[in-house]
Design an enzyme around this catalytic site. Structure first.
Site, PDB file in Angstrom:
ATOM      1  N   HIS A 163       0.828  -1.203   0.000  1.00  0.00           N
ATOM      2  CA  HIS A 163       0.000   0.000   0.000  1.00  0.00           C
ATOM      3  C   HIS A 163       0.869   1.264   0.000  1.00  0.00           C
ATOM      4  O   HIS A 163       1.993   1.240   0.514  1.00  0.00           O
ATOM      5  CB  HIS A 163      -0.870   0.045   1.270  1.00  0.00           C
ATOM      6  CG  HIS A 163      -2.028  -0.906   1.266  1.00  0.00           C
ATOM      7  ND1 HIS A 163      -2.207  -1.865   2.245  1.00  0.00           N
ATOM      8  CD2 HIS A 163      -3.075  -1.044   0.406  1.00  0.00           C
ATOM      9  CE1 HIS A 163      -3.330  -2.545   1.983  1.00  0.00           C
ATOM     10  NE2 HIS A 163      -3.858  -2.065   0.883  1.00  0.00           N
ATOM     11  N   CYS A 250      -2.619   0.441   9.846  1.00  0.00           N
ATOM     12  CA  CYS A 250      -3.641  -0.502   9.343  1.00  0.00           C
ATOM     13  C   CYS A 250      -4.662  -0.912  10.396  1.00  0.00           C
ATOM     14  O   CYS A 250      -5.775  -1.302  10.047  1.00  0.00           O
ATOM     15  CB  CYS A 250      -2.991  -1.793   8.852  1.00  0.00           C
ATOM     16  SG  CYS A 250      -1.504  -1.571   7.935  1.00  0.00           S
TER      17      CYS A 250
END
Ligand code: CIR
Length: 258
Positions: A163, A250
């Site tokens: 990501h 996250c």
């Protein structure tokens, strides 16, 4: 009005070892140790003043502890994503339910794909990494949803990690922590930048909580660079979740209230 900060988290799924993997080889994951590390992370969030909204663990959704990917929370609204990995799409309704009392909701819809881990929000700028999980259709939908609030949404190419926020995260008002090998620092020319220690390529993920930064253990060189800039770091060991390609941003959605 008193301001509050809510952190939405979710317990570690007992099926975490069956997580999606993109960059790492599968290794055994101890769900008990992962839960203990996650509990220490939640305790740190509380210590730094967050009210926890802890969703129950989802036994059949291996990656559901990584709530960041299910939504983007801004002061004006929350955007519920449509995660790029099909296995992760059932994670979003419960996150939407948790956010509904706190924000107006908007949704990314098919065929757009967007993971919250690809979205870096800094002031009125929103950078979205084009990845295996987030595509241009998702970026364009997000731009349309945020335009009425004056946000500029920009698609960003990067490489080397799952990501965008594995490569670059915010560590202060206008300061970013960046792995310059994975994302072109020229994209962030308008901001102060702290490069990660070159020996610590995975050190680019940090979570800002007010004037503090939550940071994973194991990146001592980069942590020193942050501290030298006057950035207060608080470390937590998330090594078991790192085997599932997770890091500090996250595991929570931070909602500022008031
Ligand atoms: C996945 O591949 O979706 C999970 N195993 C890891 C997600 C980590 N989330 C994040 O970086 N925002």
């Amino acid at each position: 009005m008193t301001s509050r900060r809510v952190a939405v988290t979710r317990g570690v799924s007992p099926s975490l070892a069956r997580c999606e993997l993109t960059r790492l080889a599968r290794q055994p994951i101890d769900p008990v140790l992962a839960s203990e590390q996650h509990a220490a992370y939640e305790a740190l969030l509380e210590e730094l003043g967050c009210e926890l909204r802890r969703l129950p663990a989802e036994p059949t959704l291996p990656d559901s502890v990584f709530v960041e990917d299910a939504a983007l929370v801004l002061p004006e609204l929350a955007v519920i994503t449509r995660p790029g990995a099909e296995s992760r799409r059932p994670e979003t309704p419960s996150v939407a339910e948790a956010l509904a009392p706190l924000r107006d909701l908007a949704h990314i819809v098919a065929p757009g794909r967007l993971d919250g881990g690809d979205v870096l929000h800094i002031g009125r700028r929103v950078f979205v990494g084009l990845s295996t999980r987030s595509d241009l259709a998702g970026v364009e939908q997000l731009a349309g949803l945020l335009a009425p609030f004056g946000y500029r949404v920009e698609a960003v190419d990067f490489d080397g990690c799952l990501h965008l926020k594995s490569a670059v995260t915010r560590v202060g008002q206008g300061t970013l922590l960046v792995n310059e090998e994975w994302v072109d620092p020229a994209i962030f020319a308008d901001f102060e930048r702290v490069p990660v220690d070159p020996a610590e390529p995975c050190g680019g993920n940090a979570l800002v909580i007010g004037d503090n930064v939550i940071y994973a253990t194991g990146f001592e060189g980069t942590r020193r660079r942050l501290e030298e800039r006057g950035i207060r770091t608080h470390t937590v060991d998330l090594s078991e979740l790192a085997k599932a390609e997770g890091a500090v941003t996250c595991c929570s959605l931070i909602v500022e209230i008031g």
